[in-house]
Write a protein that holds these residues in place. Structure first.
Motif, PDB file in Angstrom:
ATOM      1  N   ARG A 141      -5.927   7.928   1.063  1.00  0.00           N
ATOM      2  CA  ARG A 141      -7.233   7.738   0.442  1.00  0.00           C
ATOM      3  C   ARG A 141      -8.128   6.888   1.336  1.00  0.00           C
ATOM      4  O   ARG A 141      -9.296   7.172   1.520  1.00  0.00           O
ATOM      5  CB  ARG A 141      -7.054   7.068  -0.917  1.00  0.00           C
ATOM      6  CG  ARG A 141      -8.162   7.400  -1.880  1.00  0.00           C
ATOM      7  CD  ARG A 141      -7.844   6.879  -3.246  1.00  0.00           C
ATOM      8  NE  ARG A 141      -7.289   5.521  -3.142  1.00  0.00           N
ATOM      9  CZ  ARG A 141      -6.914   4.799  -4.202  1.00  0.00           C
ATOM     10  NH1 ARG A 141      -7.004   5.300  -5.391  1.00  0.00           N
ATOM     11  NH2 ARG A 141      -6.438   3.593  -4.041  1.00  0.00           N
ATOM     12  N   ARG A 142      -7.554   5.834   1.908  1.00  0.00           N
ATOM     13  CA  ARG A 142      -8.339   4.978   2.802  1.00  0.00           C
ATOM     14  C   ARG A 142      -8.797   5.733   4.033  1.00  0.00           C
ATOM     15  O   ARG A 142      -9.922   5.578   4.483  1.00  0.00           O
ATOM     16  CB  ARG A 142      -7.506   3.765   3.230  1.00  0.00           C
ATOM     17  CG  ARG A 142      -7.484   2.711   2.178  1.00  0.00           C
ATOM     18  CD  ARG A 142      -6.776   1.501   2.685  1.00  0.00           C
ATOM     19  NE  ARG A 142      -6.352   0.659   1.571  1.00  0.00           N
ATOM     20  CZ  ARG A 142      -5.746  -0.496   1.741  1.00  0.00           C
ATOM     21  NH1 ARG A 142      -5.483  -0.950   2.932  1.00  0.00           N
ATOM     22  NH2 ARG A 142      -5.408  -1.216   0.693  1.00  0.00           N
ATOM     23  N   ALA A 143      -7.900   6.556   4.591  1.00  0.00           N
ATOM     24  CA  ALA A 143      -8.236   7.324   5.784  1.00  0.00           C
ATOM     25  C   ALA A 143      -9.379   8.279   5.469  1.00  0.00           C
ATOM     26  O   ALA A 143     -10.283   8.488   6.266  1.00  0.00           O
ATOM     27  CB  ALA A 143      -7.017   8.101   6.266  1.00  0.00           C
ATOM     28  N   ARG A 144      -9.350   8.832   4.250  1.00  0.00           N
ATOM     29  CA  ARG A 144     -10.387   9.760   3.835  1.00  0.00           C
ATOM     30  C   ARG A 144     -11.734   9.058   3.704  1.00  0.00           C
ATOM     31  O   ARG A 144     -12.759   9.577   4.130  1.00  0.00           O
ATOM     32  CB  ARG A 144      -9.980  10.384   2.501  1.00  0.00           C
ATOM     33  CG  ARG A 144     -10.699  11.669   2.202  1.00  0.00           C
ATOM     34  CD  ARG A 144     -10.204  12.261   0.899  1.00  0.00           C
ATOM     35  NE  ARG A 144     -11.292  13.006   0.269  1.00  0.00           N
ATOM     36  CZ  ARG A 144     -11.593  14.265   0.589  1.00  0.00           C
ATOM     37  NH1 ARG A 144     -10.906  14.897   1.484  1.00  0.00           N
ATOM     38  NH2 ARG A 144     -12.597  14.874  -0.016  1.00  0.00           N
ATOM     39  N   TRP A 145     -11.703   7.845   3.134  1.00  0.00           N
ATOM     40  CA  TRP A 145     -12.948   7.077   3.015  1.00  0.00           C
ATOM     41  C   TRP A 145     -13.518   6.756   4.381  1.00  0.00           C
ATOM     42  O   TRP A 145     -14.719   6.822   4.601  1.00  0.00           O
ATOM     43  CB  TRP A 145     -12.689   5.774   2.253  1.00  0.00           C
ATOM     44  CG  TRP A 145     -12.538   5.962   0.793  1.00  0.00           C
ATOM     45  CD1 TRP A 145     -12.910   7.043   0.043  1.00  0.00           C
ATOM     46  CD2 TRP A 145     -11.973   5.022  -0.132  1.00  0.00           C
ATOM     47  NE1 TRP A 145     -12.598   6.826  -1.266  1.00  0.00           N
ATOM     48  CE2 TRP A 145     -12.030   5.602  -1.409  1.00  0.00           C
ATOM     49  CE3 TRP A 145     -11.420   3.748   0.007  1.00  0.00           C
ATOM     50  CZ2 TRP A 145     -11.566   4.947  -2.537  1.00  0.00           C
ATOM     51  CZ3 TRP A 145     -10.960   3.094  -1.116  1.00  0.00           C
ATOM     52  CH2 TRP A 145     -11.024   3.696  -2.379  1.00  0.00           C
ATOM     53  N   TYR A 146     -12.609   6.378   5.283  1.00  0.00           N
ATOM     54  CA  TYR A 146     -13.029   6.029   6.631  1.00  0.00           C
ATOM     55  C   TYR A 146     -13.700   7.234   7.282  1.00  0.00           C
ATOM     56  O   TYR A 146     -14.756   7.127   7.890  1.00  0.00           O
ATOM     57  CB  TYR A 146     -11.803   5.581   7.427  1.00  0.00           C
ATOM     58  CG  TYR A 146     -12.115   5.202   8.845  1.00  0.00           C
ATOM     59  CD1 TYR A 146     -12.820   4.038   9.134  1.00  0.00           C
ATOM     60  CD2 TYR A 146     -11.716   6.024   9.893  1.00  0.00           C
ATOM     61  CE1 TYR A 146     -13.116   3.695  10.433  1.00  0.00           C
ATOM     62  CE2 TYR A 146     -12.006   5.689  11.196  1.00  0.00           C
ATOM     63  CZ  TYR A 146     -12.705   4.527  11.473  1.00  0.00           C
ATOM     64  OH  TYR A 146     -13.003   4.202  12.771  1.00  0.00           O
ATOM     65  N   LEU A 147     -13.065   8.390   7.103  1.00  0.00           N
ATOM     66  CA  LEU A 147     -13.587   9.630   7.670  1.00  0.00           C
ATOM     67  C   LEU A 147     -14.935   9.982   7.033  1.00  0.00           C
ATOM     68  O   LEU A 147     -15.876  10.382   7.708  1.00  0.00           O
ATOM     69  CB  LEU A 147     -12.560  10.743   7.419  1.00  0.00           C
ATOM     70  CG  LEU A 147     -12.612  11.950   8.339  1.00  0.00           C
ATOM     71  CD1 LEU A 147     -12.338  11.528   9.776  1.00  0.00           C
ATOM     72  CD2 LEU A 147     -11.573  12.980   7.919  1.00  0.00           C
TER      73      LEU A 147
ATOM     74  N   VAL B   1       0.857  -1.209   0.000  1.00  0.00           N
ATOM     75  CA  VAL B   1       0.000   0.000   0.000  1.00  0.00           C
ATOM     76  C   VAL B   1       0.883   1.246   0.000  1.00  0.00           C
ATOM     77  O   VAL B   1       1.786   1.366   0.821  1.00  0.00           O
ATOM     78  CB  VAL B   1      -0.948  -0.002   1.222  1.00  0.00           C
ATOM     79  CG1 VAL B   1      -1.813   1.239   1.218  1.00  0.00           C
ATOM     80  CG2 VAL B   1      -1.804  -1.257   1.224  1.00  0.00           C
ATOM     81  N   THR B   2       0.639   2.140  -0.913  1.00  0.00           N
ATOM     82  CA  THR B   2       1.422   3.374  -0.994  1.00  0.00           C
ATOM     83  C   THR B   2       0.907   4.390   0.021  1.00  0.00           C
ATOM     84  O   THR B   2      -0.186   4.225   0.576  1.00  0.00           O
ATOM     85  CB  THR B   2       1.292   3.989  -2.399  1.00  0.00           C
ATOM     86  OG1 THR B   2      -0.084   4.269  -2.636  1.00  0.00           O
ATOM     87  CG2 THR B   2       1.809   3.051  -3.471  1.00  0.00           C
ATOM     88  N   ALA B   3       1.701   5.420   0.238  1.00  0.00           N
ATOM     89  CA  ALA B   3       1.299   6.474   1.173  1.00  0.00           C
ATOM     90  C   ALA B   3       0.009   7.131   0.669  1.00  0.00           C
ATOM     91  O   ALA B   3      -0.895   7.431   1.446  1.00  0.00           O
ATOM     92  CB  ALA B   3       2.405   7.505   1.309  1.00  0.00           C
ATOM     93  N   TYR B   4      -0.066   7.288  -0.644  1.00  0.00           N
ATOM     94  CA  TYR B   4      -1.264   7.904  -1.223  1.00  0.00           C
ATOM     95  C   TYR B   4      -2.487   7.026  -0.951  1.00  0.00           C
ATOM     96  O   TYR B   4      -3.560   7.519  -0.618  1.00  0.00           O
ATOM     97  CB  TYR B   4      -1.071   8.101  -2.734  1.00  0.00           C
ATOM     98  CG  TYR B   4      -2.308   8.637  -3.397  1.00  0.00           C
ATOM     99  CD1 TYR B   4      -2.707   9.959  -3.197  1.00  0.00           C
ATOM    100  CD2 TYR B   4      -3.100   7.809  -4.196  1.00  0.00           C
ATOM    101  CE1 TYR B   4      -3.851  10.449  -3.785  1.00  0.00           C
ATOM    102  CE2 TYR B   4      -4.250   8.299  -4.787  1.00  0.00           C
ATOM    103  CZ  TYR B   4      -4.626   9.613  -4.581  1.00  0.00           C
ATOM    104  OH  TYR B   4      -5.765  10.088  -5.156  1.00  0.00           O
ATOM    105  N   GLY B   5      -2.292   5.707  -1.089  1.00  0.00           N
ATOM    106  CA  GLY B   5      -3.387   4.772  -0.826  1.00  0.00           C
ATOM    107  C   GLY B   5      -3.870   4.860   0.601  1.00  0.00           C
ATOM    108  O   GLY B   5      -5.071   4.784   0.865  1.00  0.00           O
ATOM    109  N   LEU B   6      -2.947   5.021   1.526  1.00  0.00           N
ATOM    110  CA  LEU B   6      -3.316   5.132   2.944  1.00  0.00           C
ATOM    111  C   LEU B   6      -4.121   6.394   3.198  1.00  0.00           C
ATOM    112  O   LEU B   6      -5.112   6.367   3.928  1.00  0.00           O
ATOM    113  CB  LEU B   6      -2.055   5.151   3.815  1.00  0.00           C
ATOM    114  CG  LEU B   6      -1.436   3.792   4.155  1.00  0.00           C
ATOM    115  CD1 LEU B   6      -0.164   3.999   4.965  1.00  0.00           C
ATOM    116  CD2 LEU B   6      -2.410   2.925   4.939  1.00  0.00           C
TER     117      LEU B   6
END
Ligand SMILES: [Zn+2]
Length: 85
Positions: free
Chosen positions: A8-14, A1-6
């Motif tokens: 993006r995931r954090a944003r979805w979670y939020l 998982v790239t930093a960008y992917g993380l």
């Protein structure tokens, strides 16, 4: 998982968390669910969508996000009607 992917995931979670907050609470708190900014321009405004459920034809957002979405919908409808000709 790239930093960008993380990120993006954090944003979805939020966004998922924020989606669970009732619209009225967001308006009251003055937080835009799209850009997460705290602003006085948060309101529930009608959108150009044509959903069967009337509740979905409104969005709670700040004035900047609302204008951005409104433009997207306007372009989409323009394309849609252009395709009907
Ligand atoms: Zn916003």
């Amino acid at each position: 998982v790239t930093a960008y992917g993380l990120v993006r995931r954090a944003r979805w979670y939020l966004m998922d968390l924020i989606a669970r907050i009732p619209a009225r609470a967001l308006v009251w708190a003055g937080i835009c669910p799209y850009c997460f900014r705290h602003t006085m321009s948060i309101a529930c405004r009608p959108t150009r969508t044509m959903y069967y459920e009337p509740d979905r034809n409104y969005e709670v957002s700040c004035v900047d996000c609302y204008e951005e979405h409104d433009e997207v919908w306007r372009d989409m409808w323009q394309e849609y009607y252009a395709g009907c000709r």
